[in-house]
Design a protein around this motif. Structure first.
Motif, PDB file in Angstrom:
ATOM      1  N   ALA A  90     -18.303  37.298  42.834  1.00 34.09           N
ATOM      2  CA  ALA A  90     -17.230  38.286  42.774  1.00 34.09           C
ATOM      3  C   ALA A  90     -15.904  37.633  42.421  1.00 34.09           C
ATOM      4  O   ALA A  90     -15.153  38.123  41.567  1.00 34.09           O
ATOM      5  CB  ALA A  90     -17.113  39.018  44.113  1.00 34.09           C
ATOM      6  N   GLY A  91     -15.585  36.521  43.057  1.00 31.90           N
ATOM      7  CA  GLY A  91     -14.348  35.825  42.754  1.00 31.90           C
ATOM      8  C   GLY A  91     -14.329  35.268  41.349  1.00 31.90           C
ATOM      9  O   GLY A  91     -13.336  35.362  40.631  1.00 31.90           O
ATOM     10  N   SER A  92     -15.453  34.691  40.920  1.00 33.89           N
ATOM     11  CA  SER A  92     -15.523  34.115  39.576  1.00 33.89           C
ATOM     12  C   SER A  92     -15.364  35.180  38.500  1.00 33.89           C
ATOM     13  O   SER A  92     -14.649  34.985  37.512  1.00 33.89           O
ATOM     14  CB  SER A  92     -16.860  33.388  39.400  1.00 33.89           C
ATOM     15  OG  SER A  92     -17.000  32.335  40.327  1.00 33.89           O
ATOM     16  N   THR A 235     -13.261  26.960  39.734  1.00 31.86           N
ATOM     17  CA  THR A 235     -14.244  27.783  40.427  1.00 31.86           C
ATOM     18  C   THR A 235     -14.204  27.518  41.919  1.00 31.86           C
ATOM     19  O   THR A 235     -14.353  28.425  42.734  1.00 31.86           O
ATOM     20  CB  THR A 235     -15.651  27.514  39.879  1.00 31.86           C
ATOM     21  OG1 THR A 235     -15.655  27.690  38.480  1.00 31.86           O
ATOM     22  CG2 THR A 235     -16.653  28.471  40.511  1.00 31.86           C
ATOM     23  N   GLY A 236     -13.992  26.259  42.286  1.00 27.77           N
ATOM     24  CA  GLY A 236     -13.862  25.950  43.702  1.00 27.77           C
ATOM     25  C   GLY A 236     -12.709  26.704  44.330  1.00 27.77           C
ATOM     26  O   GLY A 236     -12.792  27.163  45.474  1.00 27.77           O
ATOM     27  N   ALA A 237     -11.625  26.845  43.566  1.00 25.12           N
ATOM     28  CA  ALA A 237     -10.479  27.587  44.089  1.00 25.12           C
ATOM     29  C   ALA A 237     -10.822  29.048  44.311  1.00 25.12           C
ATOM     30  O   ALA A 237     -10.461  29.645  45.324  1.00 25.12           O
ATOM     31  CB  ALA A 237      -9.305  27.466  43.106  1.00 25.12           C
ATOM     32  N   VAL A 238     -11.539  29.627  43.344  1.00 25.12           N
ATOM     33  CA  VAL A 238     -11.927  31.022  43.488  1.00 25.12           C
ATOM     34  C   VAL A 238     -12.814  31.204  44.710  1.00 25.12           C
ATOM     35  O   VAL A 238     -12.638  32.127  45.502  1.00 25.12           O
ATOM     36  CB  VAL A 238     -12.658  31.513  42.214  1.00 25.12           C
ATOM     37  CG1 VAL A 238     -13.210  32.911  42.425  1.00 25.12           C
ATOM     38  CG2 VAL A 238     -11.714  31.483  41.018  1.00 25.12           C
ATOM     39  N   LEU A 249     -14.137  41.516  45.555  1.00 25.55           N
ATOM     40  CA  LEU A 249     -13.843  42.437  44.462  1.00 25.55           C
ATOM     41  C   LEU A 249     -14.976  43.436  44.308  1.00 25.55           C
ATOM     42  O   LEU A 249     -16.140  43.099  44.406  1.00 25.55           O
ATOM     43  CB  LEU A 249     -13.695  41.624  43.146  1.00 25.55           C
ATOM     44  CG  LEU A 249     -12.579  40.585  43.176  1.00 25.55           C
ATOM     45  CD1 LEU A 249     -12.586  39.821  41.863  1.00 25.55           C
ATOM     46  CD2 LEU A 249     -11.234  41.259  43.385  1.00 25.55           C
ATOM     47  N   LEU A 250     -14.622  44.673  44.056  1.00 25.22           N
ATOM     48  CA  LEU A 250     -15.615  45.729  43.987  1.00 25.22           C
ATOM     49  C   LEU A 250     -15.830  46.246  42.585  1.00 25.22           C
ATOM     50  O   LEU A 250     -16.611  47.152  42.364  1.00 25.22           O
ATOM     51  CB  LEU A 250     -15.203  46.887  44.913  1.00 25.22           C
ATOM     52  CG  LEU A 250     -15.080  46.499  46.386  1.00 25.22           C
ATOM     53  CD1 LEU A 250     -14.633  47.718  47.191  1.00 25.22           C
ATOM     54  CD2 LEU A 250     -16.384  45.957  46.928  1.00 25.22           C
TER      55      LEU A 250
END
Length: 251
Positions: A90-92, A235-238, A249-250
């Motif tokens: 979701a974050g990515s 990506t680690g940050a996300v 995130l939806l």
């Protein structure tokens, strides 16, 4: 400012380059083997089904193709300490879109397949985060990566090892762009990494400043065995903010 220390913490992540493939001749409606007494009957087909979910940004489907408790991801032989979960995807997906051009794919052993590809990664224009679209770097930027991965699945056809090789400088280009996004207080406030009632968020602009930023000066790559890439990942940050903030995130 408080958000700078938050960004530094967020950047203590791992490097991940997405790898996807759309099967042209093989497809499975259900890639998961219901028994664990026999090897996965078709590792490549199972991997392609899962990675097609990643390409379509289907969070639940993408996460279901990995054994998150056993999964390891290597980049040029370095363990990136990647944990694949629904929150990870979701974050990515909020920050990047992926397109790929494959030139080789095959089963190469028991529970193992090989994929070689050119990957195009496009950063968001900000609209996925609720901002007005912006096409100035680092927003709406495009990056190309050339990689080869040997992927291992378990007997249930879920991925447990992604062993990829690729150009470190191509990794740095994407990381630098997303690092710039995450250094923006408006972004950190919007995703909930900084409390909305904090002074930083109360004073932060409500929209991103859509002005061209200088592309980061190329970073000299450290020795591959130094582990430095485990500390400079977008990506680690996300992953860090979706896990610590619980903000999923939806869309």
């Amino acid at each position: 400012p408080r958000y700078k220390s938050t960004v530094m913490m967020a950047r203590l992540g791992i490097a991940l380059t997405f790898s996807l493939c759309v099967a042209s001749t093989v497809a499975l409606e259900d890639p998961i083997n219901t028994t664990t007494t026999e090897p996965c009957p078709d590792p490549l087909a199972a991997i392609l089904v899962t990675l097609d979910c990643v390409e379509r940004e289907d969070v639940a489907c993408a996460a279901s193709g990995y054994d998150s408790s056993a999964f390891r991801k290597l980049h040029n032989g370095i363990d990136t300490n990647t944990t694949i979960t629904a929150e990870f995807w979701a974050g990515s997906f909020a920050f990047v879109d992926i397109g790929l051009d494959y030139n080789y794919q095959a089963n190469v052993g028991v529970n193992q397949a090989s994929l070689r590809y050119v990957e195009v990664v496009n950063t968001t224009d900000g609209s996925e985060l609720g901002f007005k679209p912006c096409g100035e770097y680092p927003w709406g930027a495009s990056f190309v990566q050339h990689e080869h991965a040997i992927v291992t699945v378990d007997d249930s056809c879920r991925m447990i090892l992604w062993d990829q090789y690729g150009d470190n400088e191509e990794q740095v280009g994407i990381e630098s762009a997303v690092d710039l996004m995450l250094s923006n207080p408006a972004v950190l406030c919007r995703i909930g990494l900084i409390p909305a009632d904090s002074d930083v968020c109360l004073e932060a602009p409500k929209e991103i400043d859509c002005q061209p930023l200088p592309v980061s000066v190329p970073v000299e790559c450290p020795p591959e065995d130094s582990g430095a890439y485990a500390l400079t990942s977008w990506t680690g940050a996300v992953i860090w903010w979706v896990v610590t903030s619980g903000w999923l995130l939806l869309w």
